[in-house]
Write a protein that holds these residues in place. Structure first.
Motif, PDB file in Angstrom:
ATOM      1  N   GLU A   1     -23.678  35.072  27.819  1.00 58.27           N
ATOM      2  CA  GLU A   1     -24.885  34.478  27.245  1.00 58.27           C
ATOM      3  C   GLU A   1     -25.968  35.503  26.953  1.00 58.27           C
ATOM      4  OE1 GLU A   1     -28.237  31.164  28.297  1.00 58.27           O
ATOM      5  OE2 GLU A   1     -26.546  31.439  29.645  1.00 58.27           O
TER       6      GLU A   1
ATOM      7  N   PRO B   1     -23.117  32.020  17.852  1.00 54.80           N
ATOM      8  CA  PRO B   1     -22.650  30.803  18.511  1.00 54.80           C
ATOM      9  C   PRO B   1     -23.609  30.397  19.630  1.00 54.80           C
ATOM     10  CG  PRO B   1     -21.135  32.654  18.882  1.00 54.80           C
ATOM     11  CD  PRO B   1     -22.254  33.168  18.056  1.00 54.80           C
ATOM     12  N   SER B   2     -23.648  29.117  19.946  1.00 52.07           N
ATOM     13  CA  SER B   2     -24.566  28.710  21.008  1.00 52.07           C
ATOM     14  C   SER B   2     -23.815  28.469  22.314  1.00 52.07           C
ATOM     15  CB  SER B   2     -25.337  27.461  20.599  1.00 52.07           C
ATOM     16  OG  SER B   2     -24.556  26.638  19.796  1.00 52.07           O
ATOM     17  N   VAL B   3     -24.574  28.473  23.369  1.00 48.95           N
ATOM     18  CA  VAL B   3     -23.990  28.305  24.697  1.00 48.95           C
ATOM     19  C   VAL B   3     -23.435  26.887  24.809  1.00 48.95           C
ATOM     20  CG1 VAL B   3     -24.506  28.267  27.155  1.00 48.95           C
ATOM     21  CG2 VAL B   3     -25.605  29.942  25.671  1.00 48.95           C
ATOM     22  N   CYS B   4     -22.246  26.791  25.349  1.00 49.20           N
ATOM     23  CA  CYS B   4     -21.606  25.482  25.490  1.00 49.20           C
ATOM     24  C   CYS B   4     -22.425  24.611  26.445  1.00 49.20           C
ATOM     25  CB  CYS B   4     -20.192  25.672  26.020  1.00 49.20           C
ATOM     26  SG  CYS B   4     -19.382  24.139  26.476  1.00 49.20           S
TER      27      CYS B   4
ATOM     28  N   GLY C   1     -22.026  27.806  29.450  1.00 49.35           N
ATOM     29  CA  GLY C   1     -21.578  29.157  29.150  1.00 49.35           C
ATOM     30  C   GLY C   1     -20.606  29.745  30.152  1.00 49.35           C
TER      31      GLY C   1
ATOM     32  N   CYS D   1     -15.386  23.841  25.170  1.00 52.27           N
ATOM     33  CA  CYS D   1     -15.381  25.139  24.491  1.00 52.27           C
ATOM     34  C   CYS D   1     -14.057  25.863  24.690  1.00 52.27           C
ATOM     35  CB  CYS D   1     -16.518  26.014  25.030  1.00 52.27           C
ATOM     36  SG  CYS D   1     -16.372  26.356  26.785  1.00 52.27           S
TER      37      CYS D   1
ATOM     38  N   GLN E   1     -18.818  29.368  24.709  1.00 58.01           N
ATOM     39  CA  GLN E   1     -19.671  29.260  23.529  1.00 58.01           C
ATOM     40  C   GLN E   1     -19.091  28.219  22.588  1.00 58.01           C
ATOM     41  OE1 GLN E   1     -19.420  33.249  21.959  1.00 58.01           O
ATOM     42  NE2 GLN E   1     -21.210  33.874  23.139  1.00 58.01           N
TER      43      GLN E   1
END
Ligand SMILES: [Zn+2]
Ligand SMILES: [Zn+2]
Length: 383
Positions: free
Chosen positions: A109, A167-170, A175, A195, A200
């Motif tokens: 992250e 990409p964004s943090v799950c 993450g 994810c 992510q």
């Protein structure tokens, strides 16, 4: 300096659950991340404090010692039966403690080292089946092969996100790439279903690569097939397999060589065998025959008078080269005496006239066989 209460440091109540502790700890660890507090000189000592508090409270044994005896449980010579527990976090080097914890908790992250399940993965090995003929194995061959490959997607610069957005943090695993589920007394940790363990997610997948970050692109490879290669030889091209994921090393490409059966030559290691039919008259009176060689040439070979079927004639050095070099095999000619067919009646009469003349001197094996058979029948009668 009097030490602050561990529960106060983490901002939780004394009956906080393990989960509450972890949440509080992660929140504080994020706030105190050095990247976000570049100009704050107190952040290091505050992080150490938080780390020490969490280190004690997350451990059941240490927590109960702390609940009973307070900080005295961990100080040298302090009272209380639980003396000897040492919080490990506080003493550790700040940055290494941080990176370990962040690998553990947040995966990639913060853009540092990437954590567990989302880690780089080596690309798969590829197998390529190549069929060549025996002449190619004799001479060696430059072969161009097309291998499936993948290249970083241009549209999203390999991120898999439309427009190249990061990409964004799950949200499911924050993450970590892993989720925990309680089953009875057990806590089971498994790969995050949202994810797939990457930590992510891509909110808006790139349409060119469907979010994979890679697009299929065949590659042309020039391969030198060495002289003397054998059926089943495996040639390894290091690093020419599938590309790695997230910066992992690529796999290898293995070329499995098979060699087509040859209409004239059979191979045994470095030696070649060739069946050569010889007309029976020539086998009887002697002559010569022209035979092909694997290098594409020919050579004339003498057939001695009285040559029998199955006789082998060796042509030294006319076989195959060996992979490691140094030696060349031989070519063995296997003579097959051919009995003539489709005879005219005139030809038959000539042969019968010859046959009347021929006896045990001309056909010693026939005579020998008849002798053995006669004695066998005699023995059979008397016993
Ligand atoms: Zn893309
Ligand atoms: Zn996840």
């Amino acid at each position: 300096m009097s030490k602050r209460d561990y529960y106060d440091i983490l901002g939780v109540s004394r009956d906080a659950s393990d989960d509450d502790l972890k949440k509080a700890y992660r929140k504080l660890a994020k706030e105190l991340h050095p990247d976000r507090n570049k100009d704050d000189p107190t952040v290091e000592s505050r992080f150490k404090e938080v780390n020490e508090a969490y280190d004690v409270l997350k451990d059941r044994q240490k927590r109960s010692a702390y609940d009973q005896f307070g900080h005295a449980a961990f100080s040298e010579g302090g009272g209380g039966g639980a003396g000897g527990f040492r919080p490990s976090g506080g003493g550790a080097d700040f940055s290494s403690a941080f990176s370990d914890i962040f690998d553990d908790l947040f995966g990639g992250e913060f853009g540092g080292r990437r954590g567990g399940a989302g880690a780089r993965t080596r690309g798969s090995d590829l197998r390529y089946n190549l069929t060549i003929n025996l002449e190619d194995a004799f001479h060696g061959k430059a072969e161009q092969i097309t291998a499936p490959g993948a290249v970083s997607c241009e549209a999203c610069t390999g991120t898999g996100s439309a427009g190249g957005a990061a990409p964004s943090v799950c949200p499911t695993c924050s993450g970590m790439g892993k989720v925990r589920a309680q089953q009875g007394f057990f806590t089971i940790e498994r790969s995050c279903p949202t994810c797939g363990g990457r930590g992510q997610i891509i909110k808006n997948p790139c349409s060119s690569c469907n979010g994979a970050g890679l697009v299929q692109k065949d590659r042309s490879l020039n391969v030198q097939i060495p002289k003397g290669v054998e059926d089943g030889t495996r040639i390894r091209l290091a690093g020419e397999g599938e590309p790695g994921v997230r910066g992992g090393t690529p796999g290898d490409l293995y070329i499995f060589v098979s060699i087509k059966p040859h209409p004239l030559f059979k191979r045994d290691g470095a030696d070649l065998f060739c069946e050569v039919p010889v007309p029976f008259i020539e086998a009887a009176v002697g002559g010569s025959v022209e035979v092909p060689t694997i290098d594409g040439g020919k050579t004339r070979v003498a057939i001695p008078a009285g040559t029998q079927s199955g006789k082998q004639l060796r042509l030294r050095g006319k076989g195959m080269p060996t992979l490691r070099g140094g030696r060349t095999g031989d070519l063995y000619l296997e003579i097959l005496v051919e009995t003539p067919i489709n005879l005219t009646s005139k030809q038959k009469d000539l042969l019968r006239a010859f046959s009347k003349d021929a006896g045990s001197k001309q056909n010693p094996n026939v005579a020998e066989f008849e002798k053995k058979a006669q004695s066998f029948w005699t023995e059979a009668k008397t016993s």
